[in-house]
Design a protein around this motif. Sequence first.
Motif, mmCIF file in Angstrom:
data_model
loop_
_atom_site.group_PDB
_atom_site.id
_atom_site.type_symbol
_atom_site.label_atom_id
_atom_site.label_comp_id
_atom_site.label_asym_id
_atom_site.label_seq_id
_atom_site.Cartn_x
_atom_site.Cartn_y
_atom_site.Cartn_z
ATOM 1 N N ASP A 39 69.367 36.021 23.848
ATOM 2 C CA ASP A 39 68.579 36.763 24.834
ATOM 3 C C ASP A 39 69.306 37.990 25.379
ATOM 4 O O ASP A 39 68.734 38.740 26.170
ATOM 5 N N GLY A 40 70.572 38.174 25.006
ATOM 6 C CA GLY A 40 71.339 39.310 25.511
ATOM 7 C C GLY A 40 71.789 39.159 26.950
ATOM 8 O O GLY A 40 72.103 40.143 27.617
ATOM 9 N N GLU A 41 71.833 37.927 27.445
ATOM 10 C CA GLU A 41 72.192 37.664 28.845
ATOM 11 C C GLU A 41 73.636 37.204 29.023
ATOM 12 O O GLU A 41 74.103 37.071 30.147
ATOM 13 N N LEU A 42 74.338 36.963 27.930
ATOM 14 C CA LEU A 42 75.716 36.491 28.010
ATOM 15 C C LEU A 42 76.634 37.659 28.360
ATOM 16 O O LEU A 42 76.615 38.696 27.708
ATOM 17 N N VAL A 43 77.423 37.500 29.400
ATOM 18 C CA VAL A 43 78.344 38.540 29.851
ATOM 19 C C VAL A 43 79.745 38.273 29.320
ATOM 20 O O VAL A 43 80.464 39.196 28.949
ATOM 21 N N LEU A 44 80.131 36.982 29.293
ATOM 22 C CA LEU A 44 81.507 36.631 28.944
ATOM 23 C C LEU A 44 81.555 35.184 28.466
ATOM 24 O O LEU A 44 80.898 34.313 29.038
ATOM 25 N N VAL A 45 82.340 34.938 27.430
ATOM 26 C CA VAL A 45 82.713 33.579 27.033
ATOM 27 C C VAL A 45 84.222 33.597 26.859
ATOM 28 O O VAL A 45 84.771 34.435 26.129
ATOM 29 N N LEU A 46 84.884 32.699 27.552
ATOM 30 C CA LEU A 46 86.330 32.538 27.422
ATOM 31 C C LEU A 46 86.616 31.209 26.748
ATOM 32 O O LEU A 46 85.981 30.201 27.052
ATOM 33 N N ILE A 47 87.584 31.229 25.840
ATOM 34 C CA ILE A 47 88.000 30.042 25.086
ATOM 35 C C ILE A 47 89.412 29.664 25.513
ATOM 36 O O ILE A 47 90.273 30.537 25.658
ATOM 37 N N ALA A 48 89.651 28.377 25.697
ATOM 38 C CA ALA A 48 91.007 27.867 25.948
ATOM 39 C C ALA A 48 91.493 27.191 24.676
ATOM 40 O O ALA A 48 90.773 26.381 24.081
ATOM 41 N N SER A 63 76.866 34.407 32.569
ATOM 42 C CA SER A 63 75.649 35.136 32.188
ATOM 43 C C SER A 63 75.124 35.973 33.355
ATOM 44 O O SER A 63 75.461 35.733 34.512
ATOM 45 N N ARG A 64 74.295 36.939 32.987
ATOM 46 C CA ARG A 64 73.668 37.831 33.954
ATOM 47 C C ARG A 64 72.685 37.080 34.829
ATOM 48 O O ARG A 64 72.007 36.173 34.367
ATOM 49 N N MET A 65 72.590 37.514 36.068
ATOM 50 C CA MET A 65 71.556 37.028 36.976
ATOM 51 C C MET A 65 70.810 38.225 37.542
ATOM 52 O O MET A 65 71.345 39.331 37.580
ATOM 53 N N THR A 66 69.613 37.978 37.998
ATOM 54 C CA THR A 66 68.853 38.971 38.742
ATOM 55 C C THR A 66 69.014 38.611 40.209
ATOM 56 O O THR A 66 68.670 37.499 40.612
ATOM 57 N N LEU A 67 69.565 39.547 40.982
ATOM 58 C CA LEU A 67 69.846 39.269 42.391
ATOM 59 C C LEU A 67 69.347 40.432 43.230
ATOM 60 O O LEU A 67 69.515 41.594 42.859
#
Length: 173
Positions: A39-48, A63-67
Amino acid sequence: MSSVIHPARPVDAADIDHVLGRCFARPAEANLVKQLAIDGELVLVLIARDEATSDVQGLVAVSRMTLSIGGDPAPAVALAPVAVLPEHRGSGTAEALIRAAIDRMREAGALLMFVLGEPGFYNRFGFSAQAAEGFDSPYAGPFLLALDLQGGLPCGPRGEARHADAFAALAEG
Protein backbone atom coordinates in the motif's frame (compact mmCIF):
# COMPACT_ATOMS: atom_id res chain seq x y z
CA MET A 1 24.45 -11.97 22.97
CA SER A 2 24.68 -8.65 21.15
CA SER A 3 22.40 -7.39 18.38
CA VAL A 4 23.11 -5.30 15.33
CA ILE A 5 20.14 -3.30 14.07
CA HIS A 6 19.89 -2.15 10.47
CA PRO A 7 17.21 -0.96 8.04
CA ALA A 8 15.65 -3.80 6.07
CA ARG A 9 16.89 -4.39 2.54
CA PRO A 10 15.32 -6.47 -0.24
CA VAL A 11 17.69 -9.33 0.67
CA ASP A 12 16.01 -9.46 4.12
CA ALA A 13 12.56 -10.40 2.75
CA ALA A 14 12.84 -14.11 3.61
CA ASP A 15 14.02 -13.33 7.15
CA ILE A 16 11.14 -10.86 7.61
CA ASP A 17 8.63 -13.53 6.51
CA HIS A 18 10.30 -16.06 8.82
CA VAL A 19 10.08 -13.79 11.88
CA LEU A 20 6.48 -12.74 11.21
CA GLY A 21 5.37 -16.30 10.48
CA ARG A 22 6.86 -17.60 13.74
CA CYS A 23 5.73 -14.70 15.92
CA PHE A 24 2.11 -14.34 14.84
CA ALA A 25 -0.38 -17.20 14.63
CA ARG A 26 -3.01 -15.30 12.64
CA PRO A 27 -2.31 -14.73 8.93
CA ALA A 28 -3.59 -11.12 9.13
CA GLU A 29 -0.93 -10.26 11.71
CA ALA A 30 1.82 -12.06 9.81
CA ASN A 31 0.86 -10.30 6.56
CA LEU A 32 0.57 -6.78 8.00
CA VAL A 33 4.08 -5.68 6.97
CA LYS A 34 3.59 -7.02 3.45
CA GLN A 35 0.29 -5.21 3.05
CA LEU A 36 1.74 -1.96 4.42
CA ALA A 37 4.56 -2.23 1.87
CA ILE A 38 2.16 -2.99 -1.00
CA ASP A 39 0.00 0.00 0.00
CA GLY A 40 3.03 2.32 0.16
CA GLU A 41 2.41 3.05 3.85
CA LEU A 42 5.58 1.48 5.27
CA VAL A 43 8.01 4.13 6.51
CA LEU A 44 10.67 1.96 8.15
CA VAL A 45 11.50 -1.67 8.92
CA LEU A 46 14.44 -2.38 11.21
CA ILE A 47 15.97 -5.84 11.54
CA ALA A 48 17.90 -7.13 14.56
CA ARG A 49 20.61 -9.69 13.89
CA ASP A 50 22.99 -11.57 16.14
CA GLU A 51 26.30 -9.72 15.95
CA ALA A 52 28.36 -12.91 15.83
CA THR A 53 26.26 -15.12 13.53
CA SER A 54 24.12 -12.60 11.57
CA ASP A 55 21.06 -14.74 12.40
CA VAL A 56 17.83 -12.76 12.44
CA GLN A 57 16.41 -12.09 15.92
CA GLY A 58 13.48 -9.78 15.29
CA LEU A 59 12.09 -6.71 13.58
CA VAL A 60 10.04 -3.59 14.06
CA ALA A 61 7.94 -1.79 11.45
CA VAL A 62 6.75 1.80 11.33
CA SER A 63 3.95 3.00 9.06
CA ARG A 64 2.35 6.28 8.08
CA MET A 65 -0.68 7.60 9.91
CA THR A 66 -3.15 10.31 9.06
CA LEU A 67 -3.20 12.76 11.96
CA SER A 68 -4.90 16.09 12.49
CA ILE A 69 -4.53 18.42 15.43
CA GLY A 70 -7.03 21.25 15.63
CA GLY A 71 -7.91 20.60 11.97
CA ASP A 72 -4.32 20.83 10.72
CA PRO A 73 -2.40 17.81 9.40
CA ALA A 74 0.55 16.66 11.50
CA PRO A 75 3.25 14.05 10.79
CA ALA A 76 2.61 10.84 12.72
CA VAL A 77 3.55 7.18 12.53
CA ALA A 78 2.44 3.87 13.99
CA LEU A 79 4.87 1.44 15.60
CA ALA A 80 3.72 -2.07 14.66
CA PRO A 81 4.48 -4.83 14.59
CA VAL A 82 7.32 -5.49 16.99
CA ALA A 83 8.30 -9.14 16.54
CA VAL A 84 11.10 -11.05 18.25
CA LEU A 85 11.71 -14.75 17.73
CA PRO A 86 10.82 -16.76 20.87
CA GLU A 87 14.42 -17.82 21.51
CA HIS A 88 15.51 -14.16 21.64
CA ARG A 89 12.76 -12.79 23.86
CA GLY A 90 13.95 -11.34 27.13
CA SER A 91 17.34 -10.50 25.62
CA GLY A 92 16.69 -6.78 25.10
CA THR A 93 16.13 -7.18 21.35
CA ALA A 94 12.61 -5.68 21.39
CA GLU A 95 13.77 -2.74 23.49
CA ALA A 96 16.70 -2.05 21.15
CA LEU A 97 14.45 -2.21 18.09
CA ILE A 98 11.85 0.12 19.62
CA ARG A 99 14.46 2.65 20.76
CA ALA A 100 16.07 2.63 17.30
CA ALA A 101 12.68 3.19 15.63
CA ILE A 102 11.89 6.07 18.00
CA ASP A 103 15.26 7.70 17.32
CA ARG A 104 14.87 7.43 13.55
CA MET A 105 11.34 8.81 13.54
CA ARG A 106 12.33 11.66 15.85
CA GLU A 107 15.18 12.52 13.44
CA ALA A 108 12.76 12.27 10.48
CA GLY A 109 10.51 14.93 12.06
CA ALA A 110 7.45 12.89 13.03
CA LEU A 111 5.47 14.67 15.74
CA LEU A 112 3.78 11.63 17.29
CA MET A 113 4.32 7.88 17.30
CA PHE A 114 1.35 5.70 18.22
CA VAL A 115 1.32 2.09 19.36
CA LEU A 116 -1.53 -0.21 20.28
CA GLY A 117 -0.11 -2.22 23.15
CA GLU A 118 0.38 -2.98 26.79
CA PRO A 119 0.98 0.23 28.77
CA GLY A 120 3.16 -1.62 31.31
CA PHE A 121 5.62 -2.43 28.53
CA TYR A 122 5.48 0.71 26.37
CA ASN A 123 5.48 3.28 29.21
CA ARG A 124 9.23 2.68 29.67
CA PHE A 125 9.81 4.26 26.25
CA GLY A 126 7.68 7.32 27.05
CA PHE A 127 4.42 6.16 25.42
CA SER A 128 1.27 7.06 27.34
CA ALA A 129 -2.49 6.85 27.00
CA GLN A 130 -2.62 10.52 28.03
CA ALA A 131 -0.69 11.60 24.90
CA ALA A 132 -3.21 9.67 22.77
CA GLU A 133 -6.30 11.02 24.56
CA GLY A 134 -8.65 13.19 22.57
CA PHE A 135 -7.76 11.73 19.19
CA ASP A 136 -10.67 10.21 17.31
CA SER A 137 -9.53 6.68 16.46
CA PRO A 138 -11.20 3.29 16.10
CA TYR A 139 -8.54 2.07 18.56
CA ALA A 140 -9.15 4.78 21.19
CA GLY A 141 -8.93 3.44 24.73
CA PRO A 142 -6.38 2.50 27.36
CA PHE A 143 -4.19 0.51 24.95
CA LEU A 144 -3.82 3.26 22.34
CA LEU A 145 -0.61 4.95 23.42
CA ALA A 146 1.33 7.82 21.91
CA LEU A 147 4.79 9.31 22.26
CA ASP A 148 5.47 13.01 21.61
CA LEU A 149 8.64 12.76 19.52
CA GLN A 150 9.40 16.48 19.28
CA GLY A 151 8.39 17.69 22.75
CA GLY A 152 5.87 20.18 21.44
CA LEU A 153 2.48 18.47 21.34
CA PRO A 154 -0.04 21.30 21.52
CA CYS A 155 -2.60 21.31 24.31
CA GLY A 156 -6.24 21.79 23.58
CA PRO A 157 -8.36 20.24 20.86
CA ARG A 158 -6.91 17.19 19.25
CA GLY A 159 -8.34 15.68 16.10
CA GLU A 160 -8.21 12.45 14.21
CA ALA A 161 -5.61 9.65 14.33
CA ARG A 162 -6.01 7.05 11.57
CA HIS A 163 -3.80 4.05 11.04
CA ALA A 164 -3.07 2.80 7.53
CA ASP A 165 -5.91 0.77 6.00
CA ALA A 166 -3.94 -2.48 6.41
CA PHE A 167 -4.62 -2.38 10.17
CA ALA A 168 -8.35 -2.87 9.54
CA ALA A 169 -7.64 -6.48 8.50
CA LEU A 170 -6.39 -7.16 12.05
CA ALA A 171 -9.72 -6.14 13.55
CA GLU A 172 -11.62 -8.22 10.99
CA GLY A 173 -9.39 -11.30 11.33
